[in-house]
Design a protein around this motif. Structure first.
Motif, PDB file in Angstrom:
ATOM      1  N   THR A 131      15.756 -56.205   7.708  1.00 21.71           N
ATOM      2  CA  THR A 131      15.152 -55.851   6.432  1.00 21.71           C
ATOM      3  C   THR A 131      13.662 -55.757   6.700  1.00 21.71           C
ATOM      4  O   THR A 131      13.110 -56.553   7.457  1.00 21.71           O
ATOM      5  N   THR A 132      13.019 -54.765   6.127  1.00 18.02           N
ATOM      6  CA  THR A 132      11.615 -54.547   6.440  1.00 18.02           C
ATOM      7  C   THR A 132      10.789 -54.334   5.185  1.00 18.02           C
ATOM      8  O   THR A 132      11.290 -53.895   4.159  1.00 18.02           O
ATOM      9  N   VAL A 133       9.532 -54.639   5.308  1.00 15.62           N
ATOM     10  CA  VAL A 133       8.560 -54.308   4.287  1.00 15.62           C
ATOM     11  C   VAL A 133       7.751 -53.111   4.789  1.00 15.62           C
ATOM     12  O   VAL A 133       7.423 -52.211   4.039  1.00 15.62           O
ATOM     13  N   ASP A 134       7.474 -53.098   6.086  1.00 10.82           N
ATOM     14  CA  ASP A 134       6.622 -52.056   6.664  1.00 10.82           C
ATOM     15  C   ASP A 134       7.382 -51.074   7.556  1.00 10.82           C
ATOM     16  O   ASP A 134       6.773 -50.251   8.233  1.00 10.82           O
ATOM     17  N   GLY A 135       8.716 -51.145   7.612  1.00 12.43           N
ATOM     18  CA  GLY A 135       9.503 -50.209   8.414  1.00 12.43           C
ATOM     19  C   GLY A 135       9.643 -50.586   9.873  1.00 12.43           C
ATOM     20  O   GLY A 135      10.332 -49.919  10.627  1.00 12.43           O
ATOM     21  N   ARG A 136       9.004 -51.675  10.304  1.00 18.91           N
ATOM     22  CA  ARG A 136       9.073 -52.080  11.703  1.00 18.91           C
ATOM     23  C   ARG A 136      10.139 -53.148  11.902  1.00 18.91           C
ATOM     24  O   ARG A 136      10.367 -53.976  11.030  1.00 18.91           O
ATOM     25  N   ALA A 137      10.773 -53.115  13.067  1.00 20.20           N
ATOM     26  CA  ALA A 137      11.769 -54.119  13.421  1.00 20.20           C
ATOM     27  C   ALA A 137      11.150 -55.102  14.423  1.00 20.20           C
ATOM     28  O   ALA A 137      10.270 -54.725  15.183  1.00 20.20           O
ATOM     29  N   PRO A 138      11.629 -56.354  14.434  1.00 18.78           N
ATOM     30  CA  PRO A 138      11.183 -57.304  15.467  1.00 18.78           C
ATOM     31  C   PRO A 138      11.857 -56.931  16.791  1.00 18.78           C
ATOM     32  O   PRO A 138      12.835 -57.549  17.215  1.00 18.78           O
ATOM     33  N   GLN A 139      11.360 -55.873  17.424  1.00 24.10           N
ATOM     34  CA  GLN A 139      12.039 -55.230  18.551  1.00 24.10           C
ATOM     35  C   GLN A 139      12.363 -56.197  19.688  1.00 24.10           C
ATOM     36  O   GLN A 139      13.461 -56.170  20.215  1.00 24.10           O
ATOM     37  N   ALA A 140      11.414 -57.045  20.077  1.00 23.78           N
ATOM     38  CA  ALA A 140      11.671 -57.956  21.200  1.00 23.78           C
ATOM     39  C   ALA A 140      12.843 -58.882  20.885  1.00 23.78           C
ATOM     40  O   ALA A 140      13.690 -59.140  21.744  1.00 23.78           O
ATOM     41  N   TYR A 141      12.902 -59.374  19.658  1.00 26.30           N
ATOM     42  CA  TYR A 141      13.999 -60.268  19.277  1.00 26.30           C
ATOM     43  C   TYR A 141      15.318 -59.510  19.212  1.00 26.30           C
ATOM     44  O   TYR A 141      16.356 -60.024  19.635  1.00 26.30           O
ATOM     45  N   MET A 142      15.295 -58.284  18.719  1.00 24.17           N
ATOM     46  CA  MET A 142      16.520 -57.489  18.654  1.00 24.17           C
ATOM     47  C   MET A 142      17.054 -57.216  20.063  1.00 24.17           C
ATOM     48  O   MET A 142      18.257 -57.279  20.305  1.00 24.17           O
ATOM     49  N   VAL A 143      16.160 -56.948  21.003  1.00 25.22           N
ATOM     50  CA  VAL A 143      16.559 -56.740  22.395  1.00 25.22           C
ATOM     51  C   VAL A 143      17.171 -58.027  22.949  1.00 25.22           C
ATOM     52  O   VAL A 143      18.217 -58.000  23.608  1.00 25.22           O
ATOM     53  N   GLU A 201      33.416 -56.740  15.545  1.00 24.40           N
ATOM     54  CA  GLU A 201      32.157 -56.075  15.214  1.00 24.40           C
ATOM     55  C   GLU A 201      31.215 -57.157  14.703  1.00 24.40           C
ATOM     56  O   GLU A 201      31.496 -57.802  13.693  1.00 24.40           O
ATOM     57  N   LEU A 202      30.131 -57.367  15.424  1.00 18.93           N
ATOM     58  CA  LEU A 202      29.174 -58.413  15.077  1.00 18.93           C
ATOM     59  C   LEU A 202      27.902 -57.765  14.547  1.00 18.93           C
ATOM     60  O   LEU A 202      27.157 -57.140  15.299  1.00 18.93           O
ATOM     61  N   GLY A 203      27.682 -57.886  13.248  1.00 17.40           N
ATOM     62  CA  GLY A 203      26.473 -57.363  12.627  1.00 17.40           C
ATOM     63  C   GLY A 203      25.450 -58.471  12.492  1.00 17.40           C
ATOM     64  O   GLY A 203      25.744 -59.540  11.963  1.00 17.40           O
ATOM     65  N   ILE A 204      24.254 -58.220  13.003  1.00 22.78           N
ATOM     66  CA  ILE A 204      23.172 -59.204  12.943  1.00 22.78           C
ATOM     67  C   ILE A 204      21.988 -58.561  12.239  1.00 22.78           C
ATOM     68  O   ILE A 204      21.458 -57.553  12.698  1.00 22.78           O
ATOM     69  N   VAL A 205      21.590 -59.149  11.118  1.00 22.46           N
ATOM     70  CA  VAL A 205      20.451 -58.651  10.351  1.00 22.46           C
ATOM     71  C   VAL A 205      19.329 -59.680  10.435  1.00 22.46           C
ATOM     72  O   VAL A 205      19.470 -60.800   9.946  1.00 22.46           O
ATOM     73  N   ALA A 206      18.226 -59.301  11.087  1.00 21.75           N
ATOM     74  CA  ALA A 206      17.067 -60.192  11.189  1.00 21.75           C
ATOM     75  C   ALA A 206      16.182 -59.979   9.968  1.00 21.75           C
ATOM     76  O   ALA A 206      15.808 -58.855   9.645  1.00 21.75           O
ATOM     77  N   GLU A 207      15.896 -61.078   9.302  1.00 15.75           N
ATOM     78  CA  GLU A 207      15.048 -61.035   8.109  1.00 15.75           C
ATOM     79  C   GLU A 207      13.726 -61.736   8.403  1.00 15.75           C
ATOM     80  O   GLU A 207      13.655 -62.599   9.270  1.00 15.75           O
ATOM     81  N   GLY A 208      12.704 -61.389   7.638  1.00 15.42           N
ATOM     82  CA  GLY A 208      11.419 -62.069   7.765  1.00 15.42           C
ATOM     83  C   GLY A 208      11.540 -63.516   7.321  1.00 15.42           C
ATOM     84  O   GLY A 208      12.428 -63.875   6.553  1.00 15.42           O
ATOM     85  N   HIS A 209      10.630 -64.374   7.801  1.00 16.90           N
ATOM     86  CA  HIS A 209      10.690 -65.804   7.470  1.00 16.90           C
ATOM     87  C   HIS A 209      10.681 -66.065   5.967  1.00 16.90           C
ATOM     88  O   HIS A 209      11.398 -66.927   5.481  1.00 16.90           O
ATOM     89  N   LEU A 210       9.875 -65.340   5.231  1.00 21.99           N
ATOM     90  CA  LEU A 210       9.801 -65.573   3.791  1.00 21.99           C
ATOM     91  C   LEU A 210      11.027 -65.040   3.068  1.00 21.99           C
ATOM     92  O   LEU A 210      11.342 -65.467   1.970  1.00 21.99           O
ATOM     93  N   ASP A 211      11.721 -64.090   3.691  1.00 22.13           N
ATOM     94  CA  ASP A 211      12.916 -63.515   3.076  1.00 22.13           C
ATOM     95  C   ASP A 211      14.166 -64.301   3.428  1.00 22.13           C
ATOM     96  O   ASP A 211      15.161 -64.229   2.734  1.00 22.13           O
ATOM     97  N   ALA A 239       8.536 -65.720  14.100  1.00 17.52           N
ATOM     98  CA  ALA A 239       7.245 -65.394  13.493  1.00 17.52           C
ATOM     99  C   ALA A 239       6.364 -64.570  14.420  1.00 17.52           C
ATOM    100  O   ALA A 239       5.599 -63.732  13.978  1.00 17.52           O
ATOM    101  N   THR A 240       6.470 -64.790  15.707  1.00 15.95           N
ATOM    102  CA  THR A 240       5.632 -64.058  16.658  1.00 15.95           C
ATOM    103  C   THR A 240       6.397 -62.863  17.179  1.00 15.95           C
ATOM    104  O   THR A 240       7.145 -62.950  18.140  1.00 15.95           O
ATOM    105  N   ALA A 241       6.223 -61.728  16.536  1.00 14.48           N
ATOM    106  CA  ALA A 241       6.987 -60.523  16.866  1.00 14.48           C
ATOM    107  C   ALA A 241       6.563 -59.893  18.184  1.00 14.48           C
ATOM    108  O   ALA A 241       7.301 -59.118  18.755  1.00 14.48           O
ATOM    109  N   GLY A 242       5.390 -60.222  18.705  1.00 15.30           N
ATOM    110  CA  GLY A 242       4.899 -59.566  19.903  1.00 15.30           C
ATOM    111  C   GLY A 242       5.377 -60.165  21.208  1.00 15.30           C
ATOM    112  O   GLY A 242       4.973 -59.722  22.261  1.00 15.30           O
ATOM    113  N   ARG A 243       6.241 -61.165  21.167  1.00 16.42           N
ATOM    114  CA  ARG A 243       6.698 -61.824  22.386  1.00 16.42           C
ATOM    115  C   ARG A 243       7.612 -60.918  23.189  1.00 16.42           C
ATOM    116  O   ARG A 243       8.210 -59.988  22.674  1.00 16.42           O
ATOM    117  N   ARG A 244       7.729 -61.215  24.468  1.00 20.87           N
ATOM    118  CA  ARG A 244       8.635 -60.465  25.335  1.00 20.87           C
ATOM    119  C   ARG A 244      10.066 -60.928  25.090  1.00 20.87           C
ATOM    120  O   ARG A 244      10.305 -62.104  24.801  1.00 20.87           O
TER     121      ARG A 244
END
Length: 181
Positions: A18-30, A58-68, A93-98
Motif C-alpha cells: 500500500t502506498t501514499v507516494d507510489g513507491r514500494a519498499p523495494q529492498a524489503y520486497m526483494v 499462493e502466498l500474497g504478502i502486502v507490505a504496509e507502512g508503519h503507521l498503516d 522504516a529504513t527503506a534504503g537498506r540493501r
C-alpha cells in the motif's frame, strides 16, 4: 510466473504494497521474495508442504507502512485446488537498506506466515529454513501497488487493511498497478 530464472514448484508468491507516494519498499520486497523462492526450492519444505495434500500455495504478502500497519491481517482459504494465503506485514522504516541486510527480518516474517498457515490447515512443525543463497545479480520483483484511500477529514483512520481488502488485494482490479523494478 518465472522467479529469478526458475519455475516455482509449489509456492507462488504475490508481492504487494500500500502506498501514499507510489513507491514500494523495494529492498524489503526483494528480501521477502528471496526467502520465499528459497523455501520453494528446498526439498525439506517441499516434503513438508506435500503433507498438506494440496499441490500449490499462493502466498500474497502486502507490505504496509508503519503507521498503516497497526495489526496484521491474514486470509487463508482453499481456492480451486490450492491454498491461497494473503498476509500483511510492516515494511521496515529504513527503506534504503540493501536486501541482504533485511534477510533476518524477511525470514522471521515469512516463517511467521507459514506458522499461521500450518495451524490453519493442520500441518506438522515447520522444517528448518535452509541457508539463503546469494541474490542473483539482477533481481526483479513484480509488486502490486495500491494507493491508500485519501483522508476524508473526520473519518476515523483505519490503520490496516480489512479482511475484505486483503482478500481483494491481488484481484483483477484495474486500479492495481503491477511492475517490476
Amino acid at each position: 510466473m518465472e522467479l529469478w530464472g526458475r519455475q516455482p514448484c509449489w509456492l507462488h508468491p504475490h508481492m504487494g504494497t500500500t502506498t501514499v507516494d507510489g513507491r514500494a519498499p523495494q529492498a524489503y520486497m526483494v528480501a521477502l521474495q528471496h526467502v520465499v523462492v528459497t523455501l520453494d526450492a528446498d526439498p525439506g519444505w517441499r516434503q513438508w508442504w506435500r503433507a498438506s495434500g494440496v499441490p500449490e500455495c499462493e502466498l500474497g504478502i502486502v507490505a504496509e507502512g508503519h503507521l498503516d500497519h497497526l495489526r496484521p491481517s491474514a486470509d487463508i482459504r482453499k481456492v480451486r485446488g490450492k491454498v491461497r494465503a494473503n498476509f500483511t506485514c510492516a515494511a521496515p522504516a529504513t527503506a534504503g537498506r540493501r536486501p541482504a541486510e533485511l534477510f533476518p527480518l524477511a525470514v522471521r516474517e515469512v516463517t511467521g506466515m507459514f506458522e499461521v498457515i500450518r495451524e490453519a490447515i493442520g500441518l506438522g512443525e515447520l522444517p528448518p529454513v535452509p541457508p539463503l543463497p546469494e541474490l542473483p545479480e539482477h533481481q526483479e520483483v513484480e509488486v502490486t501497488r495500491k494507493p491508500l484511500p485519501p483522508d476524508e477529514g473526520e473519518v476515523e483512520q483505519q490503520g490496516y487493511l480489512t479482511l475484505t481488502q486483503i482478500q481483494e488485494f491481488f484481484g483483477d482490479d484495474a486500479a492495481a498497478t503491477r511492475r517490476g523494478d
